[in-house]
Structure formats: structure tokens, C-alpha cells
Design a protein around this motif. Sequence first.
Motif, PDB file in Angstrom:
ATOM      1  N   UNK A 250      46.068  53.875 -29.351  1.00  0.00           N
ATOM      2  CA  UNK A 250      47.385  54.117 -29.956  1.00  0.00           C
ATOM      3  C   UNK A 250      48.043  55.343 -29.317  1.00  0.00           C
ATOM      4  N   UNK A 251      47.256  56.388 -29.070  1.00  0.00           N
ATOM      5  CA  UNK A 251      47.804  57.580 -28.406  1.00  0.00           C
ATOM      6  C   UNK A 251      48.317  57.234 -27.011  1.00  0.00           C
ATOM      7  N   UNK A 252      47.479  56.543 -26.230  1.00  0.00           N
ATOM      8  CA  UNK A 252      47.896  56.163 -24.878  1.00  0.00           C
ATOM      9  C   UNK A 252      49.095  55.225 -24.950  1.00  0.00           C
ATOM     10  N   UNK A 253      49.107  54.327 -25.926  1.00  0.00           N
ATOM     11  CA  UNK A 253      50.192  53.358 -26.058  1.00  0.00           C
ATOM     12  C   UNK A 253      51.539  54.021 -26.287  1.00  0.00           C
ATOM     13  N   UNK A 254      51.568  55.087 -27.087  1.00  0.00           N
ATOM     14  CA  UNK A 254      52.824  55.807 -27.320  1.00  0.00           C
ATOM     15  C   UNK A 254      53.359  56.374 -26.007  1.00  0.00           C
ATOM     16  N   UNK A 255      52.456  56.962 -25.209  1.00  0.00           N
ATOM     17  CA  UNK A 255      52.865  57.519 -23.917  1.00  0.00           C
ATOM     18  C   UNK A 255      53.273  56.394 -22.967  1.00  0.00           C
ATOM     19  N   UNK A 256      52.524  55.301 -23.023  1.00  0.00           N
ATOM     20  CA  UNK A 256      52.738  54.158 -22.126  1.00  0.00           C
ATOM     21  C   UNK A 256      54.094  53.505 -22.388  1.00  0.00           C
ATOM     22  N   UNK A 257      54.422  53.258 -23.661  1.00  0.00           N
ATOM     23  CA  UNK A 257      55.709  52.634 -24.002  1.00  0.00           C
ATOM     24  C   UNK A 257      56.853  53.528 -23.528  1.00  0.00           C
ATOM     25  N   UNK A 258      56.690  54.842 -23.684  1.00  0.00           N
ATOM     26  CA  UNK A 258      57.772  55.747 -23.296  1.00  0.00           C
ATOM     27  C   UNK A 258      57.880  55.915 -21.786  1.00  0.00           C
TER      28      UNK A 258
ATOM     29  N   UNK B 286      53.680  66.578 -20.514  1.00  0.00           N
ATOM     30  CA  UNK B 286      52.742  66.386 -21.624  1.00  0.00           C
ATOM     31  C   UNK B 286      51.986  65.068 -21.456  1.00  0.00           C
ATOM     32  N   UNK B 287      52.715  64.013 -21.063  1.00  0.00           N
ATOM     33  CA  UNK B 287      52.083  62.696 -20.869  1.00  0.00           C
ATOM     34  C   UNK B 287      51.013  62.771 -19.781  1.00  0.00           C
ATOM     35  N   UNK B 288      51.287  63.529 -18.722  1.00  0.00           N
ATOM     36  CA  UNK B 288      50.324  63.666 -17.640  1.00  0.00           C
ATOM     37  C   UNK B 288      49.021  64.309 -18.142  1.00  0.00           C
ATOM     38  N   UNK B 289      49.162  65.488 -18.753  1.00  0.00           N
ATOM     39  CA  UNK B 289      47.958  66.205 -19.196  1.00  0.00           C
ATOM     40  C   UNK B 289      47.234  65.444 -20.316  1.00  0.00           C
ATOM     41  N   UNK B 290      48.000  64.828 -21.219  1.00  0.00           N
ATOM     42  CA  UNK B 290      47.370  64.023 -22.270  1.00  0.00           C
ATOM     43  C   UNK B 290      46.612  62.853 -21.663  1.00  0.00           C
TER      44      UNK B 290
ATOM     45  N   UNK C  94      45.835  55.113 -16.947  1.00  0.00           N
ATOM     46  CA  UNK C  94      46.013  55.394 -15.520  1.00  0.00           C
ATOM     47  C   UNK C  94      47.476  55.196 -15.131  1.00  0.00           C
ATOM     48  N   UNK C  95      48.127  54.181 -15.720  1.00  0.00           N
ATOM     49  CA  UNK C  95      49.541  53.942 -15.453  1.00  0.00           C
ATOM     50  C   UNK C  95      50.395  55.124 -15.931  1.00  0.00           C
ATOM     51  N   UNK C  96      50.061  55.660 -17.093  1.00  0.00           N
ATOM     52  CA  UNK C  96      50.784  56.829 -17.618  1.00  0.00           C
ATOM     53  C   UNK C  96      50.631  58.016 -16.666  1.00  0.00           C
ATOM     54  N   UNK C  97      49.394  58.287 -16.251  1.00  0.00           N
ATOM     55  CA  UNK C  97      49.141  59.431 -15.363  1.00  0.00           C
ATOM     56  C   UNK C  97      49.892  59.262 -14.045  1.00  0.00           C
ATOM     57  N   UNK C  98      49.836  58.052 -13.503  1.00  0.00           N
ATOM     58  CA  UNK C  98      50.491  57.763 -12.220  1.00  0.00           C
ATOM     59  C   UNK C  98      52.004  57.992 -12.331  1.00  0.00           C
ATOM     60  N   UNK C  99      52.613  57.424 -13.392  1.00  0.00           N
ATOM     61  CA  UNK C  99      54.073  57.554 -13.533  1.00  0.00           C
ATOM     62  C   UNK C  99      54.479  58.991 -13.849  1.00  0.00           C
ATOM     63  N   UNK C 100      53.616  59.711 -14.560  1.00  0.00           N
ATOM     64  CA  UNK C 100      53.957  61.081 -14.951  1.00  0.00           C
ATOM     65  C   UNK C 100      53.728  62.069 -13.809  1.00  0.00           C
TER      66      UNK C 100
END
Lengths: 154, 154, 154
Positions: free
Chosen positions: C87-95, A16-20, C146-152
Motif C-alpha cells: 500500500x505504501x509503494x502503491x501510493x508512491x507508484x500511482x502518483x 521523498x518517493x526516491x528515498x522511501x 523499482x519503477x518508483x525509484x527509477x522514475x524518481x
Amino acid sequence: MADTGLSFDNPLFKQFAFYSGVVIVKTMSMSVLTALNRIRKSVFANPEDCAIGKAMNRDVKPTLTDPTVERIRRCHLNDLENVVTFVLVGLLYVSSGPDPSTAVTYFRIFTGCRLLHTVAYLGQVPQPSRALMFGGGLTVAMLMAVDVIRKASF
Amino acid sequence: MADTGLSFDNPLFKQFAFYSGVVIVKTMSMSVLTALNRIRKSVFANPEDCAIGKAMNRDVKPTLTDPTVERIRRCHLNDLENVVTFVLVGLLYVSSGPDPSTAVTYFRIFTGCRLLHTVAYLGQVPQPSRALMFGGGLTVAMLMAVDVIRKASF
Amino acid sequence: MADTGLSFDNPLFKQFAFYSGVVIVKTMSMSVLTALNRIRKSVFANPEDCAIGKAMNRDVKPTLTDPTVERIRRCHLNDLENVVTFVLVGLLYVSSGPDPSTAVTYFRIFTGCRLLHTVAYLGQVPQPSRALMFGGGLTVAMLMAVDVIRKASF
């Protein structure tokens, strides 16, 4: 039993994080595209911004009706209406413990629809291409939202 | 001690998911209402969309000033401004471990206000009905946000 | 190892909640500012709202072009485009378990940029002040996404 945690330890949340992340970056990139076209065409919404055009020796005054800029802005607003609600619903949906393969299918359809929606909008592709992509994304988000409401009602 | 997890195992989160789901579906439904009215009245924002009207043997050109469509769009934008911030704040608020009965009262007031706000907006109910519903929802969301900031400051 | 839970037990999430709370309250306050200026200047978007102006013995009709109100509304929309996605990206980023000190630096830069962006917008501060604040906030949010996408992706 399906993992329901909002954490990268949960494989479904990670997907979900990827697609979001992808659809959010796409949405953010509309801001960049608006700014670039405002500068390129010297189309600014505020009097103080016109100094940028004047520095390029152009005679500019505030305008809110440039077709190129307004088209990008409509595409951006459509993203806000659809992508933001999808990510919000998705967070609730993942934590409700959905069937993982159904969930990932939803995420992929939504992401595909929204990327193609932008292509259709900015490329002025003949209808009903954009309408179908809009409807596809909205249908997926609605199905997820209804599932959240149903599961949260018990 | 209150459960603070963002998961359906947390009864408060489950209630939050229910009310958030309801107001998000309401927000999404404005997209459908806009699309239906654009087609019904042949009021389109883009030149390529006018083909839809032409297929119905109507002479149409892009227009951005139809009162019915613009009213729905203002209602939709007001939802984006208020519903989206409520859901974002609510996620932070639930995870801060609030008093559950206060929290559920907030969620119910917000949801009631926003549903009645739409009725007042689309039904053109005399003021101050819409203003009161707008103010009620905003006040609840503000109280939740201030509580988050206060608890996160220690 | 970094804590990745979306809960106030996670110190990084608590910091994220604080900064998110601040920028969300700032965004919500634009609604209040719009409403106050609509009343003060008797500038209303809907026919039924004009009764408010008439009660103050003013002759009013719907208008969508008042420069003060439209400036506040543009600032508000810019917040929606930027704060909500942050805020949306931040929730994914923190997790995703980021380096805590990098993460807090990002949150602080973003919050500072957005507060100054509003000062520059409403105060009509000469450019490129507002453009720089806009760009700073957007860059931080993009780096997080980009960090979220990379890690996911792994």
C-alpha cells in the motif's frame, strides 16, 4: 511558497518517493533473505514447509529458534517498526509544506541510518554501531512527526 | 462538496494528520521504551548487545523471555497491526470525500482507544478494559475501510 | 497523459483504493481471528487476559506456543510485511503516473496472491502453493517499487 502536493510534479515529493522506495525495497529484501536462509538451512516454521527440506533428503521438523533466521527476522521486524512509520509520517510531512532542504536532509539521514543499521545487524558489528543507526533514524522520524503535529494543531 | 485533497489546505486532511501524528508518535515511543528497559534490566536479544550490560559489570546473555520487555513488545506489535493500518486506510478514506464530522469522530475515537489501549496494556489493567479499547479502534478502522471499498466500487 | 493525483477523481487511484481496501480488511481480519481463537482455546499471552478463561471455568495460564494461534499470528505478520509495504509503494507508484492498465494488472495480481496466500496458510495447503502466492505478491510489489525509484531518480 513550498509546493505541498503528493505528486511527482512536486520536487520534494519526488525526492521523498526516491528515498522511501529505497528503504522499502531494503525492507522487502529481508523477506527474500529469510526465505533463502530457511531453505539453505532447512529451518521452517510450519509442518507443511518441511516438505521442501525433505525433497532435499534432509530430516527436518519445524523450528523457531535458528540463530541466523531469527536474526534476519529481528532485523526485518525492526524495519517494519521504523521504515513503515517513516514513510507514513513522511507523506503527512511533505503535505505540510516543510522547508525543502531540511526535509531532504532528514530523508537522507534516515535512509543512510537504516541501510547501515542492516549492515550492523546482519554483520554483527560491535555495539554501539547498530544502536546509533537505530537512534539516528528514529530521531529523524520523531522530528518529522512532531513537526506534523505542531503544524496540524493550528 | 467536501474537499478531498491530501494536503494541509484540506481541513479534514489537516485533522487526520494531527491524529495520525499522535498515534504514530505513540507507536514510535514503544521502541524507546523497549530500548530503555533492555538496558535497565540488561535483557538483550543479540550476543553483541550484551557488551552494553557487561560495561555495567553485569553478567548477561541473550534472552527473549523477560516479561517486562516482552509485554512492551507485544504492545508495540499490536500498535503496528492497528495504527499502521488505520493511517493507510485513513489516507484512502480522506481522499474518498467522507462526511467531515463523521470522519473526525472516527479519528478521535480511534486515537482515544489506542492511547487507552497502551495504558491498559502497560498498566496491566484488568480485562476487559484492553479488549474494549482494542475492539473500539479496530471497529472504527474497519468502518473506514468498508466505506473506502464501497465508494471505490462504483 | 495519465492522471497522477491521489484522489478519487483519478480513476487509477480509485482502483488502487479498492484493492488496497480489500487487502487491508483481510489483514485486519487476522486480528479478529486471533482474538476468537484465543478465547475459544483459552490461549492468552498475558496473565490479566486469563481471567477471560477463568470466567469460563477453565484453568488457564499464559501460553505463547499454541499451534493454531501461532499459525494465525504468523499469517498476520506476513500480511503486515507484505500488504503494508504494497500500500505504501502503491501510493508512491500511482502518483508517479504509471501506465494504467499495467498498474491495475499489478493490483489485481497482488490482491489475488494475498487472498490465496491466506487460504494456503490457514488451510495448511501443501507447498509450494503458499510459497508461490508469497512470491507472486512480493514480485509485483518489488516491480512497483523499482519503477518508483527509477522514475524518481530523474
